[in-house]
Design an enzyme around this catalytic site. Structure first.
Site, PDB file in Angstrom:
ATOM      1  N   ARG A   1       0.857  -1.190   0.000  1.00 49.97           N
ATOM      2  CA  ARG A   1       0.000   0.000   0.000  1.00 49.97           C
ATOM      3  C   ARG A   1       0.887   1.232   0.000  1.00 49.97           C
ATOM      4  O   ARG A   1       1.828   1.315   0.813  1.00 49.97           O
ATOM      5  CB  ARG A   1      -0.907   0.000   1.245  1.00 49.97           C
ATOM      6  CG  ARG A   1      -1.972   1.084   1.203  1.00 49.97           C
ATOM      7  CD  ARG A   1      -2.773   1.173   2.500  1.00 49.97           C
ATOM      8  NE  ARG A   1      -2.073   1.956   3.508  1.00 49.97           N
ATOM      9  CZ  ARG A   1      -2.645   2.462   4.603  1.00 49.97           C
ATOM     10  NH1 ARG A   1      -3.925   2.234   4.844  1.00 49.97           N
ATOM     11  NH2 ARG A   1      -1.947   3.162   5.474  1.00 49.97           N
TER      12      ARG A   1
ATOM     13  N   TYR B   1      -2.467  11.892   7.323  1.00 50.31           N
ATOM     14  CA  TYR B   1      -2.838  10.642   7.988  1.00 50.31           C
ATOM     15  C   TYR B   1      -2.461   9.447   7.121  1.00 50.31           C
ATOM     16  O   TYR B   1      -2.668   9.441   5.919  1.00 50.31           O
ATOM     17  CB  TYR B   1      -4.350  10.615   8.259  1.00 50.31           C
ATOM     18  CG  TYR B   1      -4.793   9.389   9.014  1.00 50.31           C
ATOM     19  CD1 TYR B   1      -4.457   9.225  10.344  1.00 50.31           C
ATOM     20  CD2 TYR B   1      -5.525   8.384   8.385  1.00 50.31           C
ATOM     21  CE1 TYR B   1      -4.847   8.099  11.051  1.00 50.31           C
ATOM     22  CE2 TYR B   1      -5.918   7.258   9.081  1.00 50.31           C
ATOM     23  CZ  TYR B   1      -5.579   7.120  10.406  1.00 50.31           C
ATOM     24  OH  TYR B   1      -5.964   5.994  11.087  1.00 50.31           O
TER      25      TYR B   1
ATOM     26  N   ASP C   1      -5.056   4.003  -0.186  1.00 51.23           N
ATOM     27  CA  ASP C   1      -6.191   4.263   0.697  1.00 51.23           C
ATOM     28  C   ASP C   1      -6.499   5.755   0.682  1.00 51.23           C
ATOM     29  O   ASP C   1      -5.645   6.564   1.069  1.00 51.23           O
ATOM     30  CB  ASP C   1      -5.821   3.793   2.120  1.00 51.23           C
ATOM     31  CG  ASP C   1      -7.007   3.740   3.057  1.00 51.23           C
ATOM     32  OD1 ASP C   1      -8.041   4.369   2.748  1.00 51.23           O
ATOM     33  OD2 ASP C   1      -6.894   3.075   4.112  1.00 51.23           O
TER      34      ASP C   1
ATOM     35  N   HIS D   1      -8.947   7.082   2.415  1.00 56.68           N
ATOM     36  CA  HIS D   1      -9.466   7.408   3.748  1.00 56.68           C
ATOM     37  C   HIS D   1     -10.737   8.261   3.735  1.00 56.68           C
ATOM     38  O   HIS D   1     -10.872   9.192   4.535  1.00 56.68           O
ATOM     39  CB  HIS D   1      -8.388   8.092   4.592  1.00 56.68           C
ATOM     40  CG  HIS D   1      -7.324   7.155   5.081  1.00 56.68           C
ATOM     41  ND1 HIS D   1      -7.576   6.085   5.896  1.00 56.68           N
ATOM     42  CD2 HIS D   1      -6.000   7.119   4.839  1.00 56.68           C
ATOM     43  CE1 HIS D   1      -6.469   5.438   6.152  1.00 56.68           C
ATOM     44  NE2 HIS D   1      -5.490   6.027   5.518  1.00 56.68           N
TER      45      HIS D   1
ATOM     46  N   GLU E   1      -8.920   2.237  -2.086  1.00 56.42           N
ATOM     47  CA  GLU E   1      -9.721   1.965  -0.888  1.00 56.42           C
ATOM     48  C   GLU E   1     -10.418   3.210  -0.352  1.00 56.42           C
ATOM     49  O   GLU E   1      -9.839   4.298  -0.360  1.00 56.42           O
ATOM     50  CB  GLU E   1      -8.752   1.415   0.170  1.00 56.42           C
ATOM     51  CG  GLU E   1      -9.344   1.205   1.536  1.00 56.42           C
ATOM     52  CD  GLU E   1      -8.304   0.691   2.518  1.00 56.42           C
ATOM     53  OE1 GLU E   1      -7.220   0.250   2.082  1.00 56.42           O
ATOM     54  OE2 GLU E   1      -8.569   0.746   3.724  1.00 56.42           O
TER      55      GLU E   1
ATOM     56  N   GLU F   1     -13.910  -0.857   6.003  1.00 56.67           N
ATOM     57  CA  GLU F   1     -13.241  -1.062   7.293  1.00 56.67           C
ATOM     58  C   GLU F   1     -14.008  -0.445   8.453  1.00 56.67           C
ATOM     59  O   GLU F   1     -13.845  -0.869   9.589  1.00 56.67           O
ATOM     60  CB  GLU F   1     -11.796  -0.547   7.255  1.00 56.67           C
ATOM     61  CG  GLU F   1     -11.673   0.955   7.192  1.00 56.67           C
ATOM     62  CD  GLU F   1     -10.229   1.435   7.138  1.00 56.67           C
ATOM     63  OE1 GLU F   1      -9.460   0.882   6.351  1.00 56.67           O
ATOM     64  OE2 GLU F   1      -9.887   2.368   7.879  1.00 56.67           O
TER      65      GLU F   1
ATOM     66  N   ARG G   1     -13.937  -4.991   3.243  1.00 58.43           N
ATOM     67  CA  ARG G   1     -12.788  -4.633   4.051  1.00 58.43           C
ATOM     68  C   ARG G   1     -12.997  -4.774   5.557  1.00 58.43           C
ATOM     69  O   ARG G   1     -12.159  -4.332   6.345  1.00 58.43           O
ATOM     70  CB  ARG G   1     -12.419  -3.159   3.773  1.00 58.43           C
ATOM     71  CG  ARG G   1     -11.800  -2.883   2.460  1.00 58.43           C
ATOM     72  CD  ARG G   1     -10.337  -3.312   2.430  1.00 58.43           C
ATOM     73  NE  ARG G   1      -9.484  -2.454   3.231  1.00 58.43           N
ATOM     74  CZ  ARG G   1      -8.532  -2.877   4.058  1.00 58.43           C
ATOM     75  NH1 ARG G   1      -8.334  -4.161   4.243  1.00 58.43           N
ATOM     76  NH2 ARG G   1      -7.791  -2.036   4.712  1.00 58.43           N
TER      77      ARG G   1
ATOM     78  N   GLU H   1      -4.586  -7.472   4.827  1.00 60.28           N
ATOM     79  CA  GLU H   1      -3.712  -6.376   5.280  1.00 60.28           C
ATOM     80  C   GLU H   1      -2.931  -6.845   6.505  1.00 60.28           C
ATOM     81  O   GLU H   1      -3.498  -7.470   7.406  1.00 60.28           O
ATOM     82  CB  GLU H   1      -4.571  -5.154   5.648  1.00 60.28           C
ATOM     83  CG  GLU H   1      -3.759  -3.938   6.059  1.00 60.28           C
ATOM     84  CD  GLU H   1      -4.644  -2.748   6.436  1.00 60.28           C
ATOM     85  OE1 GLU H   1      -5.792  -2.960   6.875  1.00 60.28           O
ATOM     86  OE2 GLU H   1      -4.187  -1.594   6.279  1.00 60.28           O
TER      87      GLU H   1
ATOM     88  N   TRP I   1     -13.726  11.933   6.416  1.00 57.35           N
ATOM     89  CA  TRP I   1     -12.688  11.056   6.945  1.00 57.35           C
ATOM     90  C   TRP I   1     -12.873   9.677   6.424  1.00 57.35           C
ATOM     91  O   TRP I   1     -13.896   9.083   6.602  1.00 57.35           O
ATOM     92  CB  TRP I   1     -12.818  11.095   8.451  1.00 57.35           C
ATOM     93  CG  TRP I   1     -11.658  10.669   9.224  1.00 57.35           C
ATOM     94  CD1 TRP I   1     -11.733  10.019  10.424  1.00 57.35           C
ATOM     95  CD2 TRP I   1     -10.283  10.864   8.976  1.00 57.35           C
ATOM     96  NE1 TRP I   1     -10.474   9.790  10.905  1.00 57.35           N
ATOM     97  CE2 TRP I   1      -9.566  10.289  10.043  1.00 57.35           C
ATOM     98  CE3 TRP I   1      -9.553  11.444   7.937  1.00 57.35           C
ATOM     99  CZ2 TRP I   1      -8.166  10.279  10.105  1.00 57.35           C
ATOM    100  CZ3 TRP I   1      -8.177  11.447   7.998  1.00 57.35           C
ATOM    101  CH2 TRP I   1      -7.498  10.873   9.093  1.00 57.35           C
TER     102      TRP I   1
HETATM  103  O1  EZ4 Z   1      -7.064   4.141   9.616  1.00 60.21           O
HETATM  104  O2  EZ4 Z   1      -7.119   1.174  11.604  1.00 60.21           O
HETATM  105  O3  EZ4 Z   1      -6.578   0.441   5.887  1.00 60.21           O
HETATM  106  N1  EZ4 Z   1      -6.266   0.728   6.997  1.00 60.21           N
HETATM  107  C1  EZ4 Z   1      -6.581   1.855   7.629  1.00 60.21           C
HETATM  108  C2  EZ4 Z   1      -6.217   1.963   9.082  1.00 60.21           C
HETATM  109  C3  EZ4 Z   1      -7.227   2.779   9.896  1.00 60.21           C
HETATM  110  C4  EZ4 Z   1      -7.061   2.551  11.368  1.00 60.21           C
HETATM  111  C5  EZ4 Z   1      -8.129   3.260  12.186  1.00 60.21           C
HETATM  112  O4  EZ4 Z   1      -8.107   2.826  13.493  1.00 60.21           O
HETATM  113  O5  EZ4 Z   1      -7.176   2.734   7.040  1.00 60.21           O
HETATM  114  O6  EZ4 Z   1      -4.924   2.452   9.201  1.00 60.21           O
HETATM  115 CO    CO Z   2      -8.104   1.869   5.289  1.00 59.33          CO
END
Ligand code: EZ4
Ligand code: CO
Length: 397
Positions: free
Chosen positions: A147, A159, A205, A207, A231, A257, A278, A334, A397
């Site tokens: 990733r 992040y 990702d 996010h 993702e 997730e 996920r 993952e 987010w």
């Molecule tokens: O941000 O598990 O794909 N993995 C992620 C993680 C999440 C954290 C949040 O607690 O996006 O790193």
């Molecule tokens: Co993620």
């Protein structure tokens, strides 16, 4: 057999983990992961104050019945706190059942569908040279899929890059600029492909930070680089948003997730709007409903991509790897690994080699928690950061 005790153990060997330990009158012990990053103690209370009293005296073999009792008996359905608590009970009961049978858990889930479980690791770099170094490190660790997360010119910490997925109590705000991100990412993947070649599976990702049309643009502009998946492009709670994204791009999509039940996926799966589910075993109610979710997804040629960041404990990771080995429609797992102290605190039978995990052959999950070490590293309050736009607005987010 009867459940006689079910203490909840909180420890922080680098980050917080919540573990349920179910003990029986026959001396068998089962572990379940109940870690909900940044909201850990809410799940501790849900277990200690509400679920554990219902478990005492029950037959641990009745896994489906116990799951239905806890889910339906609570009246208030779903939600991350509820489902993490139920997950811990479910996984602990599967651990006990497999130990009683003298078999590794994957054998009770249908046995191995493959020899080993492919994983992906996390490469993070604030700029391209740092990212290249990080990809090199992942490859040196044996990973065969990576990733890729990177900083954005003009922005500070991002992040998933500088802060990783670690929660923090000191710098909970990060600046965000979607236009700068969308401009930069195709260039990043072009450079990564030029350097690492066409064969390496690459993931990214987003996010949940994009609108549907922004996500569609990103997916389309990344098509030349053939990602394994893109993702969480849009906020997950709006399933309909994925219709627009899907119409515009052939980049494979992964999502879920933050989901905790099969209902969260109903539109996404039946309309084939995603390619990978996920959810974490730890956050979606345990092995029992994850198996149902993956079987449902299989009808639509959707595969598993079980969440496995460092805030899933080795207990939750073990549960995922047993399921991964057994599922027919396994996609990828993952696995970002854990600190040495975490691996010492949670002795585990799963092994990592050449970028693949195997759950091991010990009966049950193959986990033993060192409770003395756990007690020596107590709970440490921490928060996840939030994104703010340049004008101060809190962003998606
Ligand atoms: O941000 O598990 O794909 N993995 C992620 C993680 C999440 C954290 C949040 O607690 O996006 O790193
Ligand atoms: Co993620």
């Amino acid at each position: 057999m009867k459940i006689i005790d079910a203490p909840v153990i909180v420890t922080s060997p680098g980050r917080n983990f919540v573990t349920l330990k179910i003990t029986t009158d026959e001396g068998l012990v089962g572990y379940g992961d109940a870690t909900l990053n940044g909201r850990e103690l809410a799940v501790v209370s849900y277990l200690r104050d509400h679920l554990v009293p219902l478990l005492l005296g029950r037959d641990p073999h009745r896994i489906e019945d116990t799951w239905q009792l806890l889910y339906r008996g609570g009246y208030w359905r779903r939600g991350p706190v509820t489902m993490a608590a139920i997950a811990a009970v479910d996984v602990a009961l599967w651990d006990i059942k497999a130990k009683a049978a003298g078999l590794p858990l994957y054998q009770l889930l249908g046995g191995a569908s493959r020899d080993r479980v492919r994983t992906y690791g996390h490469a993070n770099g604030h700029d391209l040279p740092a990212l290249f170094d990080s990809i090199d490190e992942q490859l040196a660790l044996g990973y065969q899929a990576v990733r890729v997360q990177t900083g954005i010119p003009g922005l500070g910490s991002v992040y998933g890059v500088d802060s990783g997925s670690a929660s923090t109590s000191s710098t909970p705000v990060e600046e965000w600029d979607t236009a700068a991100y969308l401009r930069h990412m195709p260039h990043v993947f072009e450079e990564v492909r030029n350097r690492f070649g066409a064969d390496l599976p690459l993931l990214h990702d987003a996010h949940h930070r994009l609108t549907p049309v922004e996500a569609a643009r990103l997916g389309r502009e990344l098509e030349p680089y053939h990602l394994f998946w893109l993702e969480d492009v849009t906020p997950a709670e709006n399933q309909q948003a994925l219709r627009l994204v899907r119409q515009h791009t052939t980049t494979p999509l992964a999502l879920g997730e933050v989901f905790n039940t099969v209902f969260d996926y109903q539109t996404l799966v039946t309309e084939q709007l995603i390619d990978f589910v996920r959810s974490a075993v730890t956050h979606a109610g345990g092995i029992t409903p994850m198996r149902k979710l993956c079987d449902f997804a299989a009808l639509y040629q959707i595969k598993s991509g079980i969440h496995g960041p460092e805030d899933i404990s080795p207990v939750g990771m073990a549960a995922a790897v047993h399921l991964d080995l057994a599922l027919h429609n396994f996609g990828i797992q993952e696995y970002s690994g854990h600190t040495a102290l975490t691996n010492q605190s949670f002795r585990h039978g799963y092994t990592f080699e050449d970028g693949h995990l195997h759950p091991g052959e010990e009966p049950g999950l193959g986990i033993v928690l060192d409770e003395e070490l756990a007690a020596a590293n107590p709970y440490d309050p921490a928060y996840l950061p939030v994104n703010r736009l340049r004008d101060g607005t809190v962003h998606d987010w």
